[in-house]
Enzyme design. Structure first.
Site, short mmCIF file in Angstrom:
data_model
loop_
_atom_site.label_atom_id
_atom_site.label_comp_id
_atom_site.label_asym_id
_atom_site.label_seq_id
_atom_site.Cartn_x
_atom_site.Cartn_y
_atom_site.Cartn_z
N GLU A 285 0.74 -1.19 0.06
CA GLU A 285 -0.13 0.02 0.04
C GLU A 285 0.92 1.19 0.00
OE1 GLU A 285 -2.59 -0.71 3.26
OE2 GLU A 285 -3.98 -1.70 1.88
N ASP A 359 -8.22 -9.38 4.11
CA ASP A 359 -8.24 -8.17 5.00
C ASP A 359 -9.04 -8.08 6.00
OD1 ASP A 359 -7.07 -6.06 5.94
OD2 ASP A 359 -7.40 -4.57 4.11
N GLU A 387 -12.82 -2.85 11.71
CA GLU A 387 -12.88 -2.14 10.69
C GLU A 387 -13.95 -2.47 9.52
OE1 GLU A 387 -9.13 -1.99 8.63
OE2 GLU A 387 -9.97 -1.21 6.67
C1 BDP Z 1 -6.35 -2.34 5.98
C2 BDP Z 1 -6.61 -1.22 6.38
C3 BDP Z 1 -5.65 -0.01 6.41
C4 BDP Z 1 -4.08 -0.70 6.79
C5 BDP Z 1 -3.91 -1.97 6.20
C6 BDP Z 1 -2.96 -2.71 7.01
O1 BDP Z 1 -7.90 -0.70 5.60
O2 BDP Z 1 -5.86 0.95 7.02
O3 BDP Z 1 -3.15 0.04 6.73
O4 BDP Z 1 -5.07 -2.73 6.56
O5 BDP Z 1 -2.98 -3.77 7.82
O6 BDP Z 1 -7.30 -3.27 6.61
O7 BDP Z 1 -1.57 -2.40 6.70
#
Ligand code: BDP
Length: 696
Positions: A285, A359, A387
């Site tokens: 990301e 996720d 989340e």
């Molecule tokens: C996702 C989240 C994000 C996190 C990412 C992570 O939406 O905010 O930064 O995982 O685990 O679920 O790095």
């Protein structure tokens, strides 16, 4: 009752019970030489004063006449004969035993180290809070996992990424001078569960946290936490040598970069001698990482591992990665990048793997990396914050979700190769073991944004200590301590909790559906989400529904993600006849008239599940109404209000999803199902944070 005290309320016990306990706990021998010994005495005093109505007489020197003896063979001469026995329980284990000493009945809370005694005190207090008789007591405990950590996704400006309980607990501005007493209560709560480490800052890390001013702040927190057995860790930005050190590169094979990290580690340990280590999100990301220099995750992890090795620190390297180029199936990425690196990591590196391959969805199959890297220690990352599960407003007890993944069988070494055995090290003989939970705490008075979300912190901690425990048993303890030990109250609350996760799965993503939440914030339904920067950030990519059917084909005919599992698992998931219906649409694309076990068509079943989820929330409301008077009014009112929100939103999820999928399937609703009261366009027009009303 505002929830601040968590499960450590220590309210007066029923009089008869208190009398019985008092005779066994009146006079206490407990040393007071070290900060941890002091913490154990304080907690015992506080607990007994509350539960029994009077604080015990505490004697620093254990002597005759005392009914309860706390200590280690070093701190209490009377425990010297137990040295060998206590050795076998390890550095954090403890023994609770009722026995005869000098011709008298005594209760021992004994351990090899002070921290074990503190853990033992919390265990004893839990027994009292839940009304367990002490007669003939014999408890031997030691943790099954070494690293039992919270991961705070807290930014330095106190915004908590995906946090739903206010701001970050860490007031960076007033640290290190002001040590908010709340930091101590945080440490007590964690120690009561055996949590022994905390990563203070977000995995999307800011390099500033490695600068001297912030290290001094972290050192102050470490000092508060130390008596409670909690080590401090930091999330680390891989490009820090460039940002802070002025280097031109962060290439892990560059000697100047290696030197920079070694120097940084030395600086950290000079300030925090028991610093735990680094957590790293790299090449994921948009975060920097070793792949920016053509190096592997192992090269990156080993760079940091080597810097920490001399000090005994560890690196937790996250496997939550997905490519910049949109993949054919995002769930395959981590396995693709990591399985080939098995055995390439240095001994103080542990790879941190999320419970499932996508996720933190309401339901996912186990992550295929579990069992697939026998030569590499793997720890599991769970999300305690919800989340994708209705934030802090929805009552969703995550114990069953955690238990489900821990008990999932990887079949890596034949039947019984559960995820719990992968992470406790017993399957492949690893000593470095661990588990991490993304913390749901914040500055809200009740810590977690809702009273029931405290249970998820609690359950995480208890399972981190022993991942083989039952979610139901843990819920019972929590409910008794948090609300009331009255068996009828406990039974009713546990019933609500145990059904709550399945309810959320039903009203959000039944039958293996996933990632259908609204874009960006992940709250509320958005099964129609399409377009935008990445297809794997849309819902249509995951459900693939059209006029003919629905589901993501991950069999050999599709993305073949099933091939990442051991054959015994792949054969089940990949076979339409054998796949559990709870994961049907995760692994298969099937026609709407596919026959389900119930005899109904997939379409009818799907609609039925959505409605069932809403009914279950209604049932939780009914149970809670029945607890009026059994639970204190302030908390009863708040939970009732949150359940009303949840009910409205479950209905919203159901109506929006049914309207949307019906627009694709073109099929009539099964008999008895109420049509969504609004057209699809209405649901699509709703914007967060405006929850749906009654159509006005
Ligand atoms: C996702 C989240 C994000 C996190 C990412 C992570 O939406 O905010 O930064 O995982 O685990 O679920 O790095």
């Amino acid at each position: 009752e505002d929830g601040y005290a968590l499960w450590m309320r220590y309210v007066p016990l029923d009089a008869a019970l208190a009398d019985a306990y008092r005779s066994q706990l009146g006079a206490v021998g407990a040393p007071d030489q070290t900060p941890t010994q002091h913490a154990a005495r304080e907690e015992l005093s506080r607990g007994l004063a509350g539960l029994l109505g009077s604080a015990p007489q505490l004697h620093a020197d254990a002597g005759v006449g005392q009914a309860l003896i706390l200590g280690t063979p070093q701190s209490s001469a009377q425990l010297a004969p137990y040295r060998k026995d206590l050795e076998s329980l390890g550095a954090e284990g403890y023994l609770l035993r009722q026995t005869q000493l000098g011709g008298r009945e005594v209760l021992l809370v004994a351990a090899r180290e002070d921290i074990g005694v503190l853990y033992g005190v919390f265990h004893l207090l839990r027994l009292l809070q839940t009304g367990v008789p002490l007669q003939g007591l014999e408890v031997r405990e030691s943790p099954k996992l070494k690293l039992r950590l919270l991961n705070h996704w807290d930014n330095l400006d106190r915004y908590v990424e995906r946090g739903y309980a206010g701001s970050s607990l860490w007031d960076w501005q007033t640290l290190p001078d002001w040590r908010d007493p709340r930091y101590t209560d945080y440490a007590r709560a964690n120690a009561s569960l055996g949590i022994n480490g905390t990563v203070l800052n977000n995995v999307n890390a800011n390099a500033l946290s490695l600068t001297r001013p912030y290290l001094l702040k972290a050192a102050a927190l470490a000092e508060v936490f130390r008596p409670y057995g909690i080590r401090v860790y930091l999330s680390t930005r891989f490009s820090a040598p460039i940002e802070l050190g002025g280097l031109k590169t962060a290439d892990p094979l560059d000697p100047a970069v290696q030197r920079w990290w070694r120097d940084k580690a030395n600086e950290i340990y000079a300030l925090i001698p028991d610093f735990g280590g680094f957590l790293v999100k790299a090449n994921s990301e948009g975060q920097p990482g070793p792949q920016d220099y053509g190096r592997s995750h192992a090269d990156g992890a080993n760079l940091l591992g080597d810097a920490l090795a001399a000090h005994g620190g560890v690196v937790m390297w996250r496997a939550f990665v997905y490519a910049h180029d949109v993949p054919e199936d995002r769930t395959k990425q981590a396995y693709g990048e990591f399985s080939g690196l098995d055995g390439a990591f240095h001994p103080n590196v542990i790879v941190q793997v999320k419970n499932g391959p996508l996720d933190f969805q309401p339901r996912e199959p186990l992550h295929p990396l579990f069992g697939a890297m026998p030569h590499t220690p793997l720890m599991m990352e769970l999300q305690i914050s919800k989340e994708y599960l209705g934030f802090a407003t929805h009552l969703v007890y995550l114990g069953p979700l955690y238990e489900e993944v821990l008990r999932s069988d990887t079949h890596a070494r034949g039947a019984g190769s559960t995820v719990a055995r992968v992470i406790d090290g017993s399957l492949d003989g690893h000593a470095l073991t661990g588990i991490a939970g993304v913390a749901n705490t914040g500055t809200d008075r009740n810590w977690t944004g809702s009273h029931f979300d405290q249970a998820n912190w609690y359950a995480f901690g208890r399972l981190a200590w022993n991942p083989h425990q039952s979610a139901r048993d843990i819920a019972k303890d929590w409910a008794a301590m948090t609300f009331s030990p009255d068996p009828a109250v406990v039974q009713s609350i546990v019933g609500m909790m145990m059904a709550s996760r399945e309810a959320a799965v039903d009203y959000m993503t039944p039958l293996g559906l996933h990632h259908l939440m609204a874009r960006g914030h992940h709250y509320g339904p958005g099964p129609w989400v399409a377009g935008g920067p990445r297809v794997d950030w849309t819902s249509v990519y995951y459900h693939r529904a059209d006029r003919d059917g629905i589901g993501f084909d991950r069999t050999a005919h599709g993305s073949n993600a099933v091939a990442q599992y051991a054959p015994a698992v792949a054969n089940v998931y990949g076979d339409l006849e054998q796949v559990p219906e709870s994961l049907l649409l995760w692994f298969h694309h099937v026609p709407w008239d596919h026959r389900m076990h119930s005899g109904r068509s997939l379409w009818d079943e799907l609609v039925g599940r959505y409605s069932r989820g809403v009914r279950q929330v209604q049932a939780m409301q009914d149970s809670w109404d029945g607890l009026k008077g059994g639970v204190d009014a302030p908390r009863h009112q708040q939970v009732a209000a949150f359940l009303r929100i949840q009910h409205n939103e479950a209905q919203w999820w159901r109506d929006a999803s049914v309207a949307y999928f019906q627009s694709l399937s073109g099929r009539p609703l099964p008999a008895g199902e109420v049509p969504p009261p609004q057209p699809l366009a209405y649901y699509q027009s709703l914007q967060f944070p405006f929850a749906p009303g009654d159509g006005r």
